[in-house]
Design an enzyme around this catalytic site. Structure first.
Site, short mmCIF file in Angstrom:
data_model
loop_
_atom_site.label_atom_id
_atom_site.label_comp_id
_atom_site.label_asym_id
_atom_site.label_seq_id
_atom_site.Cartn_x
_atom_site.Cartn_y
_atom_site.Cartn_z
N ARG A 137 44.61 44.79 57.55
CA ARG A 137 45.18 44.22 56.32
C ARG A 137 46.38 45.06 55.95
O ARG A 137 46.30 46.27 55.81
CB ARG A 137 44.15 44.22 55.19
N PHE A 154 38.96 51.15 27.00
CA PHE A 154 38.76 50.22 28.12
C PHE A 154 40.05 50.03 28.91
O PHE A 154 40.05 50.01 30.14
CB PHE A 154 38.27 48.87 27.58
N TYR A 168 52.37 39.14 44.74
CA TYR A 168 50.96 39.20 45.13
C TYR A 168 50.14 39.97 44.08
O TYR A 168 49.08 39.51 43.64
CB TYR A 168 50.82 39.89 46.51
O1 LIG Z 1 37.46 44.67 46.81
C1 LIG Z 1 37.64 45.71 46.09
O2 LIG Z 1 36.77 46.60 45.91
C2 LIG Z 1 38.97 45.90 45.45
O3 LIG Z 1 39.60 44.63 45.46
C3 LIG Z 1 41.02 44.72 45.33
C4 LIG Z 1 41.63 43.84 46.38
O4 LIG Z 1 40.90 43.11 47.08
O5 LIG Z 1 42.87 43.95 46.48
C5 LIG Z 1 41.47 44.16 43.94
O6 LIG Z 1 40.92 42.87 43.70
C6 LIG Z 1 41.75 42.18 42.72
C7 LIG Z 1 41.18 40.78 42.49
C8 LIG Z 1 39.93 40.83 41.66
C9 LIG Z 1 40.18 41.52 40.31
C10 LIG Z 1 38.82 41.84 39.75
C11 LIG Z 1 38.88 42.53 38.43
C12 LIG Z 1 39.08 43.90 38.38
C13 LIG Z 1 39.04 44.56 37.17
C14 LIG Z 1 38.78 43.87 35.98
C15 LIG Z 1 38.71 44.54 34.74
C16 LIG Z 1 38.43 43.84 33.59
C17 LIG Z 1 38.22 42.46 33.63
C18 LIG Z 1 38.31 41.79 34.84
C19 LIG Z 1 38.58 42.47 36.03
C20 LIG Z 1 38.65 41.80 37.25
C21 LIG Z 1 41.04 45.11 42.86
O7 LIG Z 1 39.94 45.07 42.35
N1 LIG Z 1 42.00 45.94 42.49
C22 LIG Z 1 41.80 46.88 41.38
C23 LIG Z 1 42.93 46.75 40.45
C24 LIG Z 1 42.86 45.41 39.72
C25 LIG Z 1 42.61 45.74 38.27
C26 LIG Z 1 42.92 44.57 37.43
C27 LIG Z 1 43.12 44.96 36.01
C28 LIG Z 1 44.31 44.58 35.40
C29 LIG Z 1 44.55 44.85 34.08
C30 LIG Z 1 43.59 45.51 33.32
C31 LIG Z 1 43.82 45.79 31.96
C32 LIG Z 1 42.85 46.42 31.22
C33 LIG Z 1 41.68 46.84 31.80
C34 LIG Z 1 41.44 46.56 33.14
C35 LIG Z 1 42.39 45.90 33.92
C36 LIG Z 1 42.14 45.61 35.28
MG LIG Z 2 41.40 41.11 47.59
#
Ligand SMILES: O=C(O)CO[C@@H](C(=O)O)[C@@H](OCCCCCc1ccc2ccccc2c1)C(=O)NCCCCCc1ccc2ccccc2c1
Ligand SMILES: [Mg+2]
Ligand SMILES: [Mg+2]
Length: 334
Positions: free
Chosen positions: A192, A252, A135
């Site tokens: 959840r 970043f 997941y």
């Molecule tokens: O609803 C909420 O507030 C939290 O949602 C969590 C969930 O629903 O589980 C969950 O939603 C996940 C699905 C949408 C991901 C959106 C995202 C997040 C950060 C980013 C950073 C850079 C570019 C694109 C990115 C896209 C969530 O936001 N979790 C936070 C951790 C996910 C971080 C992802 C990530 C992975 C690798 C990375 C590497 C480098 C920098 C940033 C990074 C960021």
């Molecule tokens: Mg989600």
């Protein structure tokens, strides 16, 4: 452009922390990263919105990557706090379509894979640690993989022998597992359940019991086991960061990771997590952001928090030996 300025406003409104780190990125990939975030946040807002009828949700998740090329597509039926990115998706997709083709291909492919993964888990939450990894790969590991593709295709990072898919995936798993561990109460209150049943069922009959005082010992044991599982990703995180050469890409990438190790340390063996939110203080977060500027300093930050965890491991805890092993393995890399 004015459209891009509006998109940065959406980014600031939906995530102050990611706005801060995307803002500091090299202009070559800054807009692509901003749009990468907004597109996936919109997709995640559909996933998270429990008021969207199941069959409609599945259709939206599977079609989402096509909406990137649907000129006026918006979604006005969400009640989520982040609905702004769905109600104004046409502004986001318009800017997306102006991106260099190589960036558009990366973003739309990750979006399609993430949507498919979210569908797979739309009827049942992760039941085992293996399913938790699966997941987290879909919702966060793919983000790390996409970020690595953006870095290498932009020419900012050429060390792509070391920036493998596996360790890019680990960056996302480390962040998402930290979120899932920290957000126990918030998620349970919304029915959840991201903590795998294979783990919590060793300690209680019902995951909701962890908030009861009489089950606080079992709650801490389950919490410490999940934190130990998350710590296994630290060596990949450090190896990934060691391979980054562009300074803005380093910050970043490093800042969310140091926030995560600090959060895990605050959560370790901390019963307050089951009755409230455990967050690192604003001052500490700002210090970490300013400190995480190169690999030597980031290793020191990880060492500091890993040591704090190590001193809190108690022999009574069933995961103690495994936690000690993961902490020591991680400290060796630092
Ligand atoms: O609803 C909420 O507030 C939290 O949602 C969590 C969930 O629903 O589980 C969950 O939603 C996940 C699905 C949408 C991901 C959106 C995202 C997040 C950060 C980013 C950073 C850079 C570019 C694109 C990115 C896209 C969530 O936001 N979790 C936070 C951790 C996910 C971080 C992802 C990530 C992975 C690798 C990375 C590497 C480098 C920098 C940033 C990074 C960021
Ligand atoms: Mg989600
Ligand atoms: Mg979410």
């Amino acid at each position: 452009s004015s459209g891009m300025k509006t998109c940065y406003e959406f980014l600031k409104k939906t995530s102050r922390s990611f706005y801060a780190v995307i803002e500091m990125l090299n202009p070559e990939i800054k807009d692509a990263m901003c749009l990468f975030y907004l597109v996936l946040r919109a997709l995640d807002t559909v996933e998270d919105d429990m008021t969207i009828e199941k069959s409609l949700k599945i259709k939206l998740l599977s079609q989402f990557h096509k909406f990137l090329y649907a000129e006026s597509w918006n979604f006005t039926k969400s009640c989520s706090n982040d609905r702004i990115v769905l109600e104004n998706f046409s502004v986001i997709s318009k800017e997306f379509r102006h991106l260099n083709k190589k960036y558009r291909e990366i973003i739309s492919k990750i979006c399609m894979k993430m949507g498919k993964g979210m569908i797979k888990f739309s009827n049942s939450s992760p039941q085992s640690l293996k399913e938790l990894d699966e997941y987290c790969h879909y919702v966060a590991g793919l983000v790390g993989i996409g970020c690595t593709s953006l870095f290498t295709s932009s020419g900012l990072e050429t060390n792509n022998i070391k920036l493998t898919t596996d360790i890019s995936n680990s960056l996302g798993l480390f962040l998402q597992k930290t979120n899932i561990i920290r957000d126990y109460l918030e998620d349970v209150n919304q029915n959840r359940y991201f903590w795998p049943k294979q783990v919590w069922s060793k300690y209680v009959e019902n995951i909701e019991y962890f908030s009861k005082p009489e089950f606080s010992r079992e709650a801490l044991q389950c919490l410490n086991e999940l934190i130990t599982n998350a710590l296994a990703h630290v060596s990949d995180v450090i190896n990934y960061l060691s391979a980054i050469s562009d300074e803005s890409v380093f910050r970043f990438t490093a800042i969310p990771q140091v926030m995560a190790i600090a959060t895990l340390e605050r959560c370790y063996n901390n019963v307050l997590l089951f009755n409230g939110v455990v967050k690192i203080r604003k001052g500490e977060a700002i210090c970490l952001m300013n400190e995480a500027t190169n690999i030597t300093k980031v290793k020191l930050i990880f060492m500091r928090y890993l040591n704090k965890i190590r001193y809190r491991i108690t022999a009574r805890d069933p995961s103690a030996i495994q936690t000690m092993r993961e902490v020591e393995r991680a400290m060796q890399i630092c």
